[in-house]
Scaffold this active site. Structure first.
Site, PDB file in Angstrom:
ATOM      1  N   ARG A   1       0.830  -1.210   0.000  1.00 19.87           N
ATOM      2  CA  ARG A   1       0.000   0.000   0.000  1.00 19.87           C
ATOM      3  C   ARG A   1       0.865   1.261   0.000  1.00 19.87           C
ATOM      4  O   ARG A   1       0.444   2.307  -0.486  1.00 19.87           O
ATOM      5  CB  ARG A   1      -0.906   0.020   1.238  1.00 19.87           C
ATOM      6  CG  ARG A   1      -1.876  -1.136   1.313  1.00 19.87           C
ATOM      7  CD  ARG A   1      -2.702  -1.061   2.593  1.00 19.87           C
ATOM      8  NE  ARG A   1      -3.574  -2.225   2.735  1.00 19.87           N
ATOM      9  CZ  ARG A   1      -4.602  -2.274   3.590  1.00 19.87           C
ATOM     10  NH1 ARG A   1      -4.873  -1.236   4.353  1.00 19.87           N
ATOM     11  NH2 ARG A   1      -5.343  -3.348   3.676  1.00 19.87           N
TER      12      ARG A   1
ATOM     13  N   GLU B   1     -10.964  -1.750  -5.041  1.00 22.55           N
ATOM     14  CA  GLU B   1     -11.500  -0.802  -4.064  1.00 22.55           C
ATOM     15  C   GLU B   1     -10.648   0.455  -4.015  1.00 22.55           C
ATOM     16  O   GLU B   1      -9.459   0.445  -4.354  1.00 22.55           O
ATOM     17  CB  GLU B   1     -11.502  -1.454  -2.668  1.00 22.55           C
ATOM     18  CG  GLU B   1     -12.203  -0.612  -1.603  1.00 22.55           C
ATOM     19  CD  GLU B   1     -12.050  -1.178  -0.188  1.00 22.55           C
ATOM     20  OE1 GLU B   1     -11.002  -1.750   0.126  1.00 22.55           O
ATOM     21  OE2 GLU B   1     -13.014  -1.030   0.584  1.00 22.55           O
TER      22      GLU B   1
HETATM   23  C1  8ZB Z   1     -10.581  -0.816   6.354  1.00 21.57           C
HETATM   24  C2  8ZB Z   1      -9.664  -1.834   6.885  1.00 21.57           C
HETATM   25  C3  8ZB Z   1      -9.913  -2.213   8.321  1.00 21.57           C
HETATM   26  C4  8ZB Z   1     -10.489  -3.616   8.429  1.00 21.57           C
HETATM   27  O1  8ZB Z   1      -9.761  -4.509   7.603  1.00 21.57           O
HETATM   28  C5  8ZB Z   1      -9.527  -5.708   8.324  1.00 21.57           C
HETATM   29  N1  8ZB Z   1      -8.320  -6.320   7.768  1.00 21.57           N
HETATM   30  C6  8ZB Z   1      -7.158  -5.696   7.499  1.00 21.57           C
HETATM   31  N2  8ZB Z   1      -6.273  -6.579   6.994  1.00 21.57           N
HETATM   32  C7  8ZB Z   1      -6.909  -7.774   6.944  1.00 21.57           C
HETATM   33  C8  8ZB Z   1      -6.543  -9.078   6.514  1.00 21.57           C
HETATM   34  N3  8ZB Z   1      -5.306  -9.320   6.040  1.00 21.57           N
HETATM   35  N4  8ZB Z   1      -7.447 -10.079   6.601  1.00 21.57           N
HETATM   36  C9  8ZB Z   1      -8.686  -9.828   7.103  1.00 21.57           C
HETATM   37  N5  8ZB Z   1      -9.104  -8.623   7.526  1.00 21.57           N
HETATM   38  C10 8ZB Z   1      -8.214  -7.615   7.440  1.00 21.57           C
HETATM   39  C11 8ZB Z   1      -9.394  -5.270   9.767  1.00 21.57           C
HETATM   40  O2  8ZB Z   1      -9.696  -6.347  10.639  1.00 21.57           O
HETATM   41  C12 8ZB Z   1     -10.430  -4.184   9.828  1.00 21.57           C
HETATM   42  O3  8ZB Z   1     -11.683  -4.781  10.114  1.00 21.57           O
END
Ligand code: 8ZB
Length: 474
Positions: A96, A167
């Site tokens: 990112r 996205e």
């Molecule tokens: C907008 C991003 C925040 C959300 O994005 C989830 N999040 C981030 N990285 C991963 C990942 N590698 N696998 C599953 N969920 C993920 C976090 O928990 C939070 O809810």
């Protein structure tokens, strides 16, 4: 000076060559060959078609791990055990930030030590070939989910790799995600991403684009989120994108969330060109979660209930392990099933709640005030209008880490738990609307026997993780 105009073909080619030189896998990208690959994909893997032909909300989690075989296992599990309709590939934080060298180190470490230090899938390092192995292995459409201010190389590689949904956007992946990228820079760079998606679209491969609706994920007033969705949707449409999913993050008051989702679809259809298919996505609560998994499931269930009433096209689910961070695959799948259970029990009921129409009218009026100030600038150019609106604070996002937004707006919940604006900064808004917010906030102040103050805002930020909706004084 950049404007809301389609990038000419020669400039698209020049930028494409420039960004593909940033990492060796960029050499794997061949547009004509990629078109042929997409044409070989079965209908059930064509993201826009699956999304736009559904007759009830489709469920999609977030999920990303470093190694390809683990990502395949994870998505197979979420599809099988979680019954996800649509799947993600969440990209790691180094990618990112365009730190492909560090992502490479993390990927190699994971392969050598079996230890995942990356928090997502480094798609640029996996390259077109790695992405295609993932697309081949999974029997459902997959979206690239990330938070990348400069997503040009990520888009070039994942589009060529067979992904058909992407996205983010120049505001929604700037304001909440970065301090060091200016808004003009991210708008220009996302014009390339959208033009590339438009180029695939013109060859029959409709790449779906999903601006990131939740923004900072903390008490974002619905009209601010919707205005930014409309701006990013318009910018994408100019570049030829024809499948756009506008996003909105749950705030937790059912009337306001249903009203906001209704307004999002209505204003999306009104402000975006007729040739664009506009869909909506509802993100289950993006703020702090309760550490207790049973309580966390209650938050997820309320999201499902809201989705059953509003019926967005897509729901991004959460897991009961949200408080801890990246969930296990089991917890991630459980969040999908909890959401599905509530939706399937509620969606056939005729649930009539008072106040939705009135709240929707208010949200629409607020959003039009914000859009008027963006579109009235100079000759109505959306890029210049957006830059001016953020520069003056006429458009603003609460708690924004980015210098591109003044962050002068302060939200607080009213006595009903709906998000209102307590401090307006320089936000462009009619005075009578400000009076409505003030009156509803003063009703809460009376209930709680305290003055409207920043204390309310601070109390509201932690309310849901503490098990409530409104941060009432103890
Ligand atoms: C907008 C991003 C925040 C959300 O994005 C989830 N999040 C981030 N990285 C991963 C990942 N590698 N696998 C599953 N969920 C993920 C976090 O928990 C939070 O809810």
């Amino acid at each position: 000076m950049i404007r809301d105009e389609r990038i000419p073909a020669d400039q698209l080619r020049r930028i494409d060559e420039e960004i593909r030189s940033e990492w060796p896998t960029g050499d794997e990208v061949d547009f004509e060959e990629a078109i042929a690959y997409h044409e070989s994909l079965p209908d059930r893997k064509r993201f826009a078609d699956v999304l736009e032909s559904a007759d009830k909300p489709l469920l999609q989690p977030r999920a990303g791990v470093p190694r390809l075989e683990d990502q395949i296992d994870l998505l197979e599990y979420l599809h099988g055990e979680g019954k996800a309709d649509l799947l993600p590939t969440t990209i790691d934080s180094y990618t990112r930030d365009n730190e492909y060298e560090k992502a490479q180190e993390g990927l190699e470490k994971a392969r050598e030590t079996d230890e995942d230090t990356l928090n997502g899938f480094p798609a640029v390092n996996h390259g077109v070939e790695g992405c295609r192995e993932l697309i081949e292995a999974i029997d459902a459409p997959i979206e690239v989910r990330h938070g990348t201010p400069d997503a040009r190389l990520l888009a070039a590689i994942t589009f060529a790799g067979g992904f058909q949904s992407f996205e983010g956007g120049p505001i929604s992946y700037n304001i909440p995600y970065t301090k060091r990228h200016g808004l003009e820079e991210t708008i220009e760079r996302w014009q390339f991403v959208d033009r590339l998606a438009g180029a695939y679209t013109e060859r029959g491969v409709r790449i779906n684009r999903e601006p990131f609706g939740p923004l900072t994920g903390t008490l974002v007033p619905p009209s601010i989120a919707i205005a930014i969705m409309l701006i990013e949707g318009k910018l994408a449409a100019t570049q030829g994108v024809r499948s756009i999913t506008l996003g909105y993050g749950q705030v937790g008051n059912v009337v306001q969330d249903v009203a906001a989702l209704n307004a999002l679809q209505k204003l999306g259809d009104e402000f975006l060109p007729d040739e664009v298919v506009v869909t909506t996505v509802f993100h289950e609560w993006m703020g702090g979660f309760p550490p207790d998994e049973a309580r966390a499931n209650g938050v997820i269930g309320l999201g499902g209930m809201t989705a059953a009433i509003a019926q967005p096209d897509k729901v991004i689910t959460k897991s009961p392990q949200e408080f801890q961070g990246v969930p296990t695959k089991e917890a991630n799948a459980a969040g999908l099933r909890t959401t599905r259970q509530v939706i399937d029990m509620a969606i056939e009921q005729d649930i009539d709640i008072d106040g939705i129409e009135e709240e929707q009218e208010l949200i629409e009026r607020e959003t039009r005030c914000l859009m008027d100030t963006v579109l009235e600038h100079d000759d109505g150019d959306v890029v210049q209008g957006t830059l001016k609106a953020f520069d003056t604070g006429a458009l603003d996002v609460p708690f924004a880490p980015s210098d591109s937004a003044k962050g002068a707006v302060l939200p607080a919940r009213d006595d009903d738990g709906r998000v209102r604006i307590f401090e307006w900064g320089d936000l462009a808004m009619d005075d009578d609307i400000k009076e409505i917010h003030k009156a509803r906030l003063s009703r809460r102040a009376d209930t709680e026997g305290r003055d409207q103050s920043f204390r309310m805002v601070a109390d509201d930020v932690d309310a849901i993780s503490d098990g409530k909706l409104i941060g009432r004084p103890q």
